[in-house]
Design an enzyme around this catalytic site. Structure first.
Site, short mmCIF file in Angstrom:
data_model
loop_
_atom_site.label_atom_id
_atom_site.label_comp_id
_atom_site.label_asym_id
_atom_site.label_seq_id
_atom_site.Cartn_x
_atom_site.Cartn_y
_atom_site.Cartn_z
N TYR A 73 -6.20 -7.45 -46.46
CA TYR A 73 -7.15 -7.09 -45.41
C TYR A 73 -8.26 -8.14 -45.38
O TYR A 73 -9.11 -8.19 -46.27
CB TYR A 73 -7.76 -5.72 -45.67
CG TYR A 73 -6.83 -4.54 -45.48
CD1 TYR A 73 -5.56 -4.69 -44.92
CD2 TYR A 73 -7.23 -3.26 -45.84
CE1 TYR A 73 -4.72 -3.60 -44.75
CE2 TYR A 73 -6.39 -2.17 -45.67
CZ TYR A 73 -5.14 -2.35 -45.12
OH TYR A 73 -4.31 -1.27 -44.94
N PHE A 229 -1.95 4.64 -38.46
CA PHE A 229 -1.89 4.76 -37.00
C PHE A 229 -1.92 6.25 -36.61
O PHE A 229 -1.08 6.72 -35.84
CB PHE A 229 -0.65 4.09 -36.42
CG PHE A 229 -0.59 2.60 -36.62
CD1 PHE A 229 -1.73 1.82 -36.48
CD2 PHE A 229 0.59 1.96 -36.95
CE1 PHE A 229 -1.69 0.44 -36.66
CE2 PHE A 229 0.65 0.59 -37.13
CZ PHE A 229 -0.50 -0.18 -36.99
N PRO A 230 -2.88 7.03 -37.16
CA PRO A 230 -2.90 8.47 -36.88
C PRO A 230 -3.22 8.81 -35.44
O PRO A 230 -3.00 9.95 -35.02
CB PRO A 230 -4.00 8.98 -37.82
CG PRO A 230 -4.93 7.81 -37.96
CD PRO A 230 -4.01 6.62 -38.00
N LEU A 231 -3.70 7.85 -34.68
CA LEU A 231 -3.99 8.07 -33.26
C LEU A 231 -3.14 7.18 -32.37
O LEU A 231 -3.43 7.00 -31.20
CB LEU A 231 -5.48 7.83 -32.98
CG LEU A 231 -6.43 8.79 -33.71
CD1 LEU A 231 -7.88 8.38 -33.49
CD2 LEU A 231 -6.21 10.23 -33.26
N GLY A 232 -2.07 6.61 -32.94
CA GLY A 232 -1.21 5.71 -32.20
C GLY A 232 -1.74 4.29 -32.24
O GLY A 232 -2.72 3.98 -32.92
N PRO A 236 4.90 -0.85 -29.90
CA PRO A 236 5.89 -0.01 -29.22
C PRO A 236 6.27 1.20 -30.06
O PRO A 236 6.41 1.10 -31.28
CB PRO A 236 7.09 -0.97 -29.04
CG PRO A 236 6.49 -2.34 -29.07
CD PRO A 236 5.34 -2.27 -30.02
#
Length: 310
Positions: A73, A229-232, A236
């Site tokens: 990171y 990515f808990p909210l997208g 794709p």
């Protein structure tokens, strides 16, 4: 969902005395806040070190005692900030990951580093950059041949058993406390269970629930489920939760934001879920923590659960 293998811990406050964000959860043998903080976006504050350090102090003030990071990171920037900002008396569990390494001159900011010797070298680098003698938990991020902006060539497809043997050795030596897995399938988890797995990190959200059987398996075995990515995302197959009309309708009815509804659904869906949303904005951080106080009634849960996920 089925009940976890053993009751979740109930300690209501962090070492700093703040109520645990989202309540108390279990991560291996540790009690942590169910809402943690993911440090991936700290690199966006590369020109504002003071602001980044202040954000991490705000993380602690808000009752978060679970921070997820990695050496890749920001090419060590996130780890460097965490070492400076987080104090031993804060009682924060710092989780890192291996399986990739910084590649600032390459086509992506990181590249896969999957071989056992690379995993060991990455643990050593994390220990140094975090200023720790032992990392409480290290996730092994498994390589995939496609997806999420990073692909592995044939030379980086390594047998899971070989990787787990190295992770066990690092645990036996006291360099890491517990082992987690990231970006895996159900068969991988079943193979790894005898080793003792503390958590699983996969891409997962209200709208991307292909791993539901994996979630159930984690719940049965008392393994923390830590979705990224808990909210997208823009990748794709990972639709953005806050853009779904049902989520927006529920948010309006409950006086919350769509993002808070997406996070609250994850916390309601299974008691073993821990969240690590990342942000470089203090107000966004505070909104994420506030999602832990959102109560989804039966009508709201039914509407959200009924969303077609394809």
């Amino acid at each position: 969902m089925t009940s976890p293998a053993s009751p979740l811990p109930s300690s209501p406050a962090t070492a700093s005395g703040a109520p645990r964000a989202g309540g108390a959860g279990r991560l291996g043998d540790r009690t942590v806040s169910r809402i943690g903080y993911g440090a991936m976006q700290l690199h966006r504050m590369a020109e504002d070190r003071a602001g980044a350090l202040a954000l991490l102090r705000r993380v602690v003030e808000l009752g978060i005692d679970h921070i997820d990071t990695a050496q890749f990171y920001g090419n060590g920037y996130s780890n460097d900030l965490i070492r400076e900002a987080i104090r031993p008396q804060d009682g924060v569990t710092v989780v890192s990951k291996v399986g990739a390494t910084p590649d600032p001159g390459g086509p992506a900011p990181m590249r896969y580093a999957q071989h056992p010797a690379e995993l060991r070298a990455d643990v050593e680098t994390n220990l140094k950059s975090l200023g720790l003698d032992r990392i409480p938990l290290v996730n092994l991020r498994r390589a995939t041949t496609s997806g999420f902006g990073l692909s592995a060539g044939p030379d980086q497809i390594v047998d899971l058993d070989d990787q787990l043997a190295e992770m066990e050795a690092l645990r036996d030596e006291g360099k890491i406390g517990a082992i987690g897995l990231s970006t895996i399938g159900l068969d991988d988890l079943r193979r790894a269970l005898p080793v003792g797995i503390a958590c699983v990190q996969n891409a997962y959200s209200l709208l991307a629930r292909e791993d539901e059987e994996l979630v159930r398996t984690c719940t049965v075995h008392g393994i923390a489920w830590v979705p990224y990515f808990p909210l997208g995302s823009a990748f794709p197959g990972l639709p953005k939760v806050n853009e779904h009309p049902v989520v927006q309708d529920v948010a309006r009815s409950l006086g919350a934001t769509p993002a808070q509804i997406g996070l609250a659904w994850l916390l309601h869906h299974t008691p073993g879920t821990l969240l690590i949303p990342g942000t470089a904005d203090v107000s966004h951080l505070e909104a994420n923590v506030a999602a832990g106080a959102v109560t989804l009634d039966a009508e709201a849960l039914a509407a959200l659960d009924a969303i077609h996920t394809g």
